[in-house]
Design a protein around this motif. Structure first.
Motif, PDB file in Angstrom:
ATOM      1  N   UNK A  28      -5.150   2.694  -8.530  1.00 60.68           N
ATOM      2  CA  UNK A  28      -4.573   2.721  -7.179  1.00 60.68           C
ATOM      3  C   UNK A  28      -5.632   3.128  -6.163  1.00 60.68           C
TER       4      UNK A  28
ATOM      5  N   UNK B 296      -5.844   0.222  -3.251  1.00 61.47           N
ATOM      6  CA  UNK B 296      -5.311   0.418  -1.901  1.00 61.47           C
ATOM      7  C   UNK B 296      -6.315   0.030  -0.813  1.00 61.47           C
ATOM      8  N   UNK B 297      -7.542   0.558  -0.849  1.00 66.81           N
ATOM      9  CA  UNK B 297      -8.475   0.136   0.198  1.00 66.81           C
ATOM     10  C   UNK B 297      -8.820  -1.350   0.141  1.00 66.81           C
TER      11      UNK B 297
ATOM     12  N   UNK C 110       0.818  -1.210   0.000  1.00 71.64           N
ATOM     13  CA  UNK C 110       0.000   0.000   0.000  1.00 71.64           C
ATOM     14  C   UNK C 110       0.850   1.257   0.000  1.00 71.64           C
TER      15      UNK C 110
END
Lengths: 287, 279
Positions: free
Chosen positions: B30, B34-35, B18
């Motif tokens: 992204x 990421x989450x 991350x």
């Protein structure tokens, strides 16, 4: 301000009038039922008087609720289990603890999100998603599970309050900490301010208006959390327990008085934050 | 021990990926990845810690166990979903938001009402309205009607306050322009003020969407027929069948997020012109 006094009074009066009329309408069947059993004939006046003074009405009249509140607050000792002040205090203490924890967690998360890009991108979406989960729905689980490990009383309720109150604070604080514009940040840089100086002297003070707005929402939310957190403990103490016990035994007057008490509590807590906000912002020269 | 090491390793790996992704320029990929990675890491760490510390499934079941239970009891979950979400929450949501919208137009028409009702509405919106649940269950019976009533009461004031605020959002200049076009009240309402109010209306609808689900579930704690998500949660907790409780939570989470996301998508389509929708 004074322009809205008359309209607000009118609306409030209209609500009370509607309430009384609705009490007649909803309680009338029971009054008729009683009358046919005793063989009496009801005229309009005695019907109205009966609907406004039943013991377990479908909708208690405002004065009945007022009398109940008076009896359970002023006339009972505070330590009595039947005192509404005692129950309010139980709920209030859980609310305040949860609110304090939620504020702490919220501010900490907000600082992390503002200063750490990875955290911003990975945590923020989940903070938002966490609120679409109806956390109140799992309140009973949290209470029962923590009870099984031996944690009971204030803390489990406070944790539900915390969960409900941290979200508005995170959102408000992130917005607030990011509210200084580029020019102000540049100014700090020309003064060669360290990151911590920028935080304490610029970012934190300019987030204050946002913080107080979120504190008001968070406070109302944490009261709801504390009340719902009391439901599954089996109706021992607190405003939520009063609601549940009232609904078990059909004590509508008790339900309404607990409800009014909760409303008054929420209103005064929010008003208190409003006062603190005005004083603080004035002393900081922001209002 | 191995499980704990595994959990820690997954955590470190997830964070490292991350951090690397976050340092890249932001793209749609992204922003989504990421989450998702963060969430998957969280689940893996949960699994590792539950096995590593040998936490009893009565306290906290592992994600794999919840998933198995979910698959095994889809019939029950579906029945509860229909009872609570479709019958209780959704009908209450439509009814409550619809009435609030109409009342808001009425309130906006008469300035006296607006000055009187808006402060009261703001006040009520901040109160613990959920406490009305036992009363409404008493009035409307145990079935879904009382849950819908609770939802109506909960969503009404947030929706009302937001819509009234939105209807006041058009500027004096815009209204003057409508007057020069000789547009009457209804024409101004339809062509100028309702479209201008849409961002606020959707804000109200989004707030109401989470409230609706909460209201329907919590109202079931005060009495319900032998189905429904709130009923299932409270009885399964009593039987310490926590895997079923967590399965219900998964359903609630998915429904809640889906509901909110759906409203957000419609909002994007309707208020495409608003600055907050243009990135």
């Amino acid at each position: 301000m004074s322009r809205s006094v008359l309209p607000v009074t009118t609306v409030v009066c209209a609500i009370f009038a509607l309430w009384y009329v609705a009490a007649i309408w909803l309680n009338a069947p029971w009054a008729y039922d009683k009358a046919t059993r005793t063989g009496e004939l009801l005229n309009a006046q005695s019907l109205i008087l009966d609907t406004w003074s039943q013991k377990k009405p479908k909708l208690p009249a405002p004065h009945q609720v007022a009398v109940e509140i008076w009896e359970t607050t002023v006339e009972k000792k505070i330590t009595s289990k039947r005192s509404l002040i005692y129950h309010s205090w139980i709920t209030l203490s859980a609310t305040l603890l949860g609110f304090a924890l939620g504020t702490g967690l919220g501010i900490a998360l907000a600082v992390g999100i503002v200063y750490n890009r990875t955290m911003d991108m990975s945590v923020m979406p989940w903070v938002i998603a966490s609120q679409t989960i109806p956390i109140l729905a799992i309140a009973p689980m949290i209470i029962v599970v923590l009870n099984a490990v031996g944690i009971s009383g204030l803390l489990p309720k406070a944790m539900i309050s915390m969960y409900l109150s941290f979200f508005p604070i995170v959102v408000g604080m992130v917005k607030g900490l990011r509210s200084p514009d580029a020019m102000q940040l540049d100014q700090m840089r020309t003064w060669n301010a360290s990151p911590s100086q920028t935080f304490w002297r610029l970012r934190l003070p300019s987030s204050m208006p946002y913080l107080f707005t979120s504190l008001k929402i968070g406070m109302a939310a944490s009261l709801v959390g504390a009340i719902v957190g009391e439901l599954p403990t089996g109706a021992i103490a607190g405003l939520g327990a009063r609601l549940l016990a009232g609904s078990y035994y059909g004590q509508t007057i008790q339900i309404w008085s607990a409800l009014i008490m909760a409303a008054a509590l929420a209103a005064s807590l929010v008003a208190l934050i409003g006062v603190i906000q005005r004083v603080t912002l004035k002393r900081m020269g922001m209002s | 021990m191995i499980w704990l090491v595994f959990a820690f390793a997954i955590w470190a790996l997830g964070w490292w990926i991350n951090a690397w992704l976050a340092a890249l320029p932001r793209t749609r990929l992204t922003r989504l990845a990421v989450p998702v990675i963060f969430g998957l890491t969280l689940i893996a760490v949960w699994e590792g810690i539950v096995h590593g510390l040998e936490i009893s499934p009565i306290l906290l079941p592992a994600p794999s166990m919840i998933a198995m239970r979910f698959v095994a009891s889809t019939a029950i979950l579906w029945e509860d979903f229909v009872q609570t979400v479709i019958k209780g929450a959704l009908s209450g949501y439509v009814l409550g938001c619809g009435t609030a919208f109409l009342v808001a137009i009425l309130v906006d028409r008469f300035d006296f009402l607006r000055r009187g009702l808006l402060p009261v509405g703001n006040f009520v919106a901040a109160l613990p309205v959920i406490g009305m649940a036992p009363i409404l269950v008493m009035w409307f019976g145990f079935d879904w009607q009382s849950k819908a009533a609770v939802v109506v009461v909960m969503v009404f004031f947030p929706m009302l306050v937001n819509t009234v605020q939105g209807l006041a959002d058009s500027s004096v200049m815009q209204r003057d322009l409508m007057r020069t076009y000789a547009a009457g009240y209804w024409m101004t309402l339809l062509k100028l003020r309702l479209p201008a109010a849409m961002p606020f209306v959707f804000n109200g609808l989004k707030i109401a969407s989470t409230l609706a689900l909460i209201g329907a579930i919590v109202a079931e704690f005060f009495g319900s027929p032998t189905r429904g998500m709130g009923f299932r949660i409270s009885t399964s907790v009593g039987q310490l069948a926590l895997d079923l409780v967590w399965a219900e939570i998964v359903v609630a989470a998915v429904v809640g997020s889906g509901f909110y996301g759906g409203i957000a998508l419609i909002e994007r389509a309707v208020t495409f012109w608003h600055p907050s929708q243009r990135h």
